[in-house]
Design a protein around this motif. Structure first.
Motif, PDB file in Angstrom:
ATOM      1  N   GLN A  75      42.463  54.490  38.524  1.00  0.00           N
ATOM      2  CA  GLN A  75      41.856  53.190  38.592  1.00  0.00           C
ATOM      3  C   GLN A  75      43.523  52.628  39.628  1.00  0.00           C
ATOM      4  OE1 GLN A  75      40.820  49.544  35.387  1.00  0.00           O
ATOM      5  NE2 GLN A  75      40.386  51.607  35.266  1.00  0.00           N
ATOM      6  N   ASN A  76      43.255  52.132  40.376  1.00  0.00           N
ATOM      7  CA  ASN A  76      44.255  51.463  40.727  1.00  0.00           C
ATOM      8  C   ASN A  76      44.218  50.020  41.896  1.00  0.00           C
ATOM      9  OD1 ASN A  76      46.154  52.776  40.627  1.00  0.00           O
ATOM     10  ND2 ASN A  76      46.530  53.460  42.680  1.00  0.00           N
ATOM     11  N   GLU A  77      45.215  48.845  42.212  1.00  0.00           N
ATOM     12  CA  GLU A  77      44.855  47.586  42.410  1.00  0.00           C
ATOM     13  C   GLU A  77      44.548  48.413  44.331  1.00  0.00           C
ATOM     14  OE1 GLU A  77      46.961  43.684  43.064  1.00  0.00           O
ATOM     15  OE2 GLU A  77      47.780  44.813  41.861  1.00  0.00           O
ATOM     16  N   TYR A  78      43.229  47.074  44.234  1.00  0.00           N
ATOM     17  CA  TYR A  78      42.809  47.403  45.917  1.00  0.00           C
ATOM     18  C   TYR A  78      42.334  45.880  46.325  1.00  0.00           C
ATOM     19  CZ  TYR A  78      40.691  49.815  50.259  1.00  0.00           C
ATOM     20  OH  TYR A  78      40.808  49.625  51.585  1.00  0.00           O
TER      21      TYR A  78
ATOM     22  N   LEU B 262      38.059  56.300  43.577  1.00  0.00           N
ATOM     23  CA  LEU B 262      39.147  55.129  43.547  1.00  0.00           C
ATOM     24  C   LEU B 262      38.050  54.084  42.261  1.00  0.00           C
ATOM     25  CD1 LEU B 262      41.200  52.578  43.596  1.00  0.00           C
ATOM     26  CD2 LEU B 262      40.098  52.188  45.513  1.00  0.00           C
ATOM     27  N   ILE B 263      38.618  53.908  41.520  1.00  0.00           N
ATOM     28  CA  ILE B 263      37.767  52.721  40.662  1.00  0.00           C
ATOM     29  C   ILE B 263      38.853  51.093  40.856  1.00  0.00           C
ATOM     30  CG2 ILE B 263      37.327  51.236  38.691  1.00  0.00           C
ATOM     31  CD1 ILE B 263      37.179  54.318  37.566  1.00  0.00           C
ATOM     32  N   ALA B 264      38.187  49.954  41.979  1.00  0.00           N
ATOM     33  CA  ALA B 264      39.838  49.350  42.348  1.00  0.00           C
ATOM     34  C   ALA B 264      39.424  48.268  41.173  1.00  0.00           C
ATOM     35  CB  ALA B 264      39.373  48.542  43.978  1.00  0.00           C
ATOM     36  N   PHE B 265      40.793  47.383  40.745  1.00  0.00           N
ATOM     37  CA  PHE B 265      41.215  46.520  40.265  1.00  0.00           C
ATOM     38  C   PHE B 265      42.030  45.714  40.670  1.00  0.00           C
ATOM     39  CE2 PHE B 265      45.075  48.513  39.275  1.00  0.00           C
ATOM     40  CZ  PHE B 265      46.307  47.739  38.813  1.00  0.00           C
ATOM     41  N   SER B 266      41.121  44.768  39.826  1.00  0.00           N
ATOM     42  CA  SER B 266      41.582  43.331  41.019  1.00  0.00           C
ATOM     43  C   SER B 266      41.008  43.157  42.965  1.00  0.00           C
ATOM     44  CB  SER B 266      43.111  42.947  41.700  1.00  0.00           C
ATOM     45  OG  SER B 266      43.669  42.285  39.791  1.00  0.00           O
ATOM     46  N   PRO B 267      39.937  43.221  42.460  1.00  0.00           N
ATOM     47  CA  PRO B 267      39.229  43.429  43.856  1.00  0.00           C
ATOM     48  C   PRO B 267      39.305  41.758  44.738  1.00  0.00           C
ATOM     49  CG  PRO B 267      37.810  43.573  43.323  1.00  0.00           C
ATOM     50  CD  PRO B 267      39.060  43.945  41.979  1.00  0.00           C
ATOM     51  N   LEU B 268      39.091  41.037  43.664  1.00  0.00           N
ATOM     52  CA  LEU B 268      39.781  39.570  43.986  1.00  0.00           C
ATOM     53  C   LEU B 268      40.901  38.838  44.279  1.00  0.00           C
ATOM     54  CD1 LEU B 268      36.126  38.320  42.641  1.00  0.00           C
ATOM     55  CD2 LEU B 268      36.819  38.873  45.139  1.00  0.00           C
ATOM     56  N   ALA B 269      41.774  39.935  44.275  1.00  0.00           N
ATOM     57  CA  ALA B 269      43.305  39.416  44.481  1.00  0.00           C
ATOM     58  C   ALA B 269      43.323  38.153  43.166  1.00  0.00           C
ATOM     59  CB  ALA B 269      43.657  38.766  45.339  1.00  0.00           C
ATOM     60  N   ALA B 270      43.012  38.840  41.714  1.00  0.00           N
ATOM     61  CA  ALA B 270      43.804  37.491  40.710  1.00  0.00           C
ATOM     62  C   ALA B 270      42.442  36.499  40.812  1.00  0.00           C
ATOM     63  CB  ALA B 270      44.555  37.399  40.718  1.00  0.00           C
ATOM     64  N   GLY B 271      41.529  36.118  41.843  1.00  0.00           N
ATOM     65  CA  GLY B 271      41.038  34.649  42.059  1.00  0.00           C
ATOM     66  C   GLY B 271      41.531  34.441  43.272  1.00  0.00           C
ATOM     67  N   LEU B 272      42.479  34.848  44.354  1.00  0.00           N
ATOM     68  CA  LEU B 272      43.321  34.395  45.396  1.00  0.00           C
ATOM     69  C   LEU B 272      41.917  34.725  46.457  1.00  0.00           C
ATOM     70  CD1 LEU B 272      46.954  36.167  45.346  1.00  0.00           C
ATOM     71  CD2 LEU B 272      46.039  33.770  45.012  1.00  0.00           C
TER      72      LEU B 272
ATOM     73  N   SER C 158      34.542  53.014  42.406  1.00  0.00           N
ATOM     74  CA  SER C 158      33.980  51.375  41.626  1.00  0.00           C
ATOM     75  C   SER C 158      34.707  50.003  41.490  1.00  0.00           C
ATOM     76  CB  SER C 158      32.928  51.867  40.528  1.00  0.00           C
ATOM     77  OG  SER C 158      32.527  50.782  39.906  1.00  0.00           O
ATOM     78  N   ALA C 159      33.629  48.767  42.035  1.00  0.00           N
ATOM     79  CA  ALA C 159      34.578  47.761  41.790  1.00  0.00           C
ATOM     80  C   ALA C 159      34.848  47.261  40.540  1.00  0.00           C
ATOM     81  CB  ALA C 159      34.888  46.486  43.168  1.00  0.00           C
ATOM     82  N   ILE C 160      35.607  46.853  40.000  1.00  0.00           N
ATOM     83  CA  ILE C 160      35.983  46.411  38.209  1.00  0.00           C
ATOM     84  C   ILE C 160      36.108  44.671  39.141  1.00  0.00           C
ATOM     85  CG2 ILE C 160      36.697  45.588  37.177  1.00  0.00           C
ATOM     86  CD1 ILE C 160      37.714  48.604  37.132  1.00  0.00           C
ATOM     87  N   PHE C 161      35.302  43.254  38.878  1.00  0.00           N
ATOM     88  CA  PHE C 161      35.170  42.340  38.453  1.00  0.00           C
ATOM     89  C   PHE C 161      35.338  41.744  37.274  1.00  0.00           C
ATOM     90  CE2 PHE C 161      30.781  42.929  37.917  1.00  0.00           C
ATOM     91  CZ  PHE C 161      30.450  41.549  37.307  1.00  0.00           C
ATOM     92  N   GLY C 162      36.547  40.974  37.117  1.00  0.00           N
ATOM     93  CA  GLY C 162      36.272  40.065  35.771  1.00  0.00           C
ATOM     94  C   GLY C 162      35.648  38.064  35.939  1.00  0.00           C
ATOM     95  N   ALA C 163      34.828  38.266  35.112  1.00  0.00           N
ATOM     96  CA  ALA C 163      34.152  36.744  34.374  1.00  0.00           C
ATOM     97  C   ALA C 163      34.515  35.742  33.303  1.00  0.00           C
ATOM     98  CB  ALA C 163      32.595  36.806  34.595  1.00  0.00           C
ATOM     99  N   THR C 164      35.616  34.887  33.581  1.00  0.00           N
ATOM    100  CA  THR C 164      35.596  34.759  32.310  1.00  0.00           C
ATOM    101  C   THR C 164      34.510  33.812  32.008  1.00  0.00           C
ATOM    102  OG1 THR C 164      36.292  32.445  33.663  1.00  0.00           O
ATOM    103  CG2 THR C 164      38.585  34.507  32.903  1.00  0.00           C
ATOM    104  N   GLN C 165      33.693  33.129  32.799  1.00  0.00           N
ATOM    105  CA  GLN C 165      32.254  32.260  32.306  1.00  0.00           C
ATOM    106  C   GLN C 165      31.065  32.942  32.961  1.00  0.00           C
ATOM    107  OE1 GLN C 165      33.287  28.622  33.989  1.00  0.00           O
ATOM    108  NE2 GLN C 165      34.874  28.316  32.261  1.00  0.00           N
TER     109      GLN C 165
END
Length: 348
Positions: free
Chosen positions: A208-211, A233-243, A307-314
């Motif tokens: 799991q690395n940033e990608y 690869l389990i990609a974290f921050s695929p949206l670049a922290a929202g950028l 897999s690509a990890i996404f996070g959703a605050t809402q």
């Protein structure tokens, strides 16, 4: 939802993974439970967390809260535990600033896993990951000055053997099923693989690395390792922290956003990142595709992607992300992405 193999484990996971690093701060328990329900209802069978979550910021008072929220969902849905693949992590020295975290070793693994299991209210963890290498990492902008020459190779390899043997005991007990890495390098991953294969201990299934479109360090050498060793690869921050959503362009900081809590977004807000984001937003507009959907869909075209990890605050963000499952990028769009990348490589 497309399913991908999780290394050589025989386990299949959804190409999108629900990330929970905001559960317990920006995301309430009720909202976290709703996201679990929604994700599973829409074909996602992969959920990722960590003992140190929630983050942004990391605080002694909230460490472990994300696991606890998943745990209360598990307690309410006992019959559904087998419906999804649960991944969590041992943070080791990643917690040294808030909990005097000790290096990952056979001394810390049993107690840490017991804590994970207790908070998660489950009998087993499907994928157990080491959050950070004890020796340090190139990740999170440390690539600019990380110096590996101070490492003691003998000590590093001895620690790896010690950890793998401890993990085997946890597998034998039924506490964990598979092993993964996070924030690792090609050399480190190759050594974990070599030692596990030599001794018959748990084999690295994933890393799991940033990608993302803005962070493509994985392409340089880990991509080759993934292809040859079946380590996805389990990609974290695929949206670049929202950028890559575009919401931060023109110096905007939406209320309640990650940038409102972490102004530099973990070192991502450099002078060069804004024109890079603009370039990708223009590609999305040209091909009439939502920038969030384009960024995620592009990640999923990579042959090494597990897999690509996404996070959703809402909840609305989760629903919007789920709409990308039918998005297929044209070759023309992919070509324009490649052009934008060459003009804006490594913007942070």
């Amino acid at each position: 939802m497309k399913m991908n193999p999780m290394g050589r484990t025989g386990v299949m996971v959804s190409e999108l993974c629900l990330g929970t690093m905001t559960f317990g701060t920006q995301t309430s328990e009720a909202e976290g439970h709703a996201q679990m329900d929604c994700a599973l209802a829409n074909g996602i069978n992969f959920v990722d967390t960590a003992e140190m979550y929630p983050v942004n910021p990391i605080a002694k008072e909230t460490i472990g809260r994300s696991e606890e929220i998943i745990g209360t969902w598990n307690a309410k849905n006992r019959s559904r535990r087998g419906d999804y693949v649960l991944a969590t992590k041992h943070s080791g020295e990643g917690l040294k600033d808030v909990r005097n975290g000790a290096a990952i070793s056979s001394n810390t693994i049993p107690e840490t896993i017991e804590g994970n299991l207790r908070r998660l209210q489950t009998d087993y963890i499907d994928l157990y990951q080491f959050h950070w290498p004890n020796r340090g990492s190139y990740m999170f902008r440390k690539n600019w000055n990380y110096n590996p020459t101070s490492q003691n190779k003998t000590e590093t390899l001895a620690n790896m053997e010690d950890c793998l043997e401890a993990l085997q005991k946890q597998v034998d007990k039924g506490n964990i099923r598979h092993f993964g890495l996070s924030n690792e390098s090609a050399w480190g991953t190759s050594q974990w693989l070599r030692l596990s294969e030599d001794r018959g201990w748990p084999r690295v299934a994933t890393i799991q690395n940033e990608y993302s479109l803005l962070c493509r360090l994985y392409d340089t050498d880990l991509a080759e390792l993934s292809a040859n060793e079946d380590v996805g690869l389990i990609a974290f921050s695929p949206l670049a922290a929202g950028l890559l959503t575009g919401k931060y362009q023109n110096n905007a900081t939406p209320k309640g956003s990650r940038k409102s809590l972490s102004p530099n977004l973990g070192g991502r807000t450099t002078e060069r990142v804004w024109p890079a984001v603009d370039a990708y937003l223009k590609v999305a507009a040209k091909h009439d595709v939502d920038s969030v959907h384009m960024s995620l869909a592009w990640c999923l075209t990579q042959p090494f992607m597990c897999s690509a990890i996404f996070g959703a605050t809402q909840h609305e963000q989760l629903e919007h992300i789920l709409k990308m499952t039918d998005v297929e990028l044209s070759q023309e769009c992919l070509d324009d992405i490649a052009i934008a990348h060459k003009a804006n490589a490594m913007p942070y």
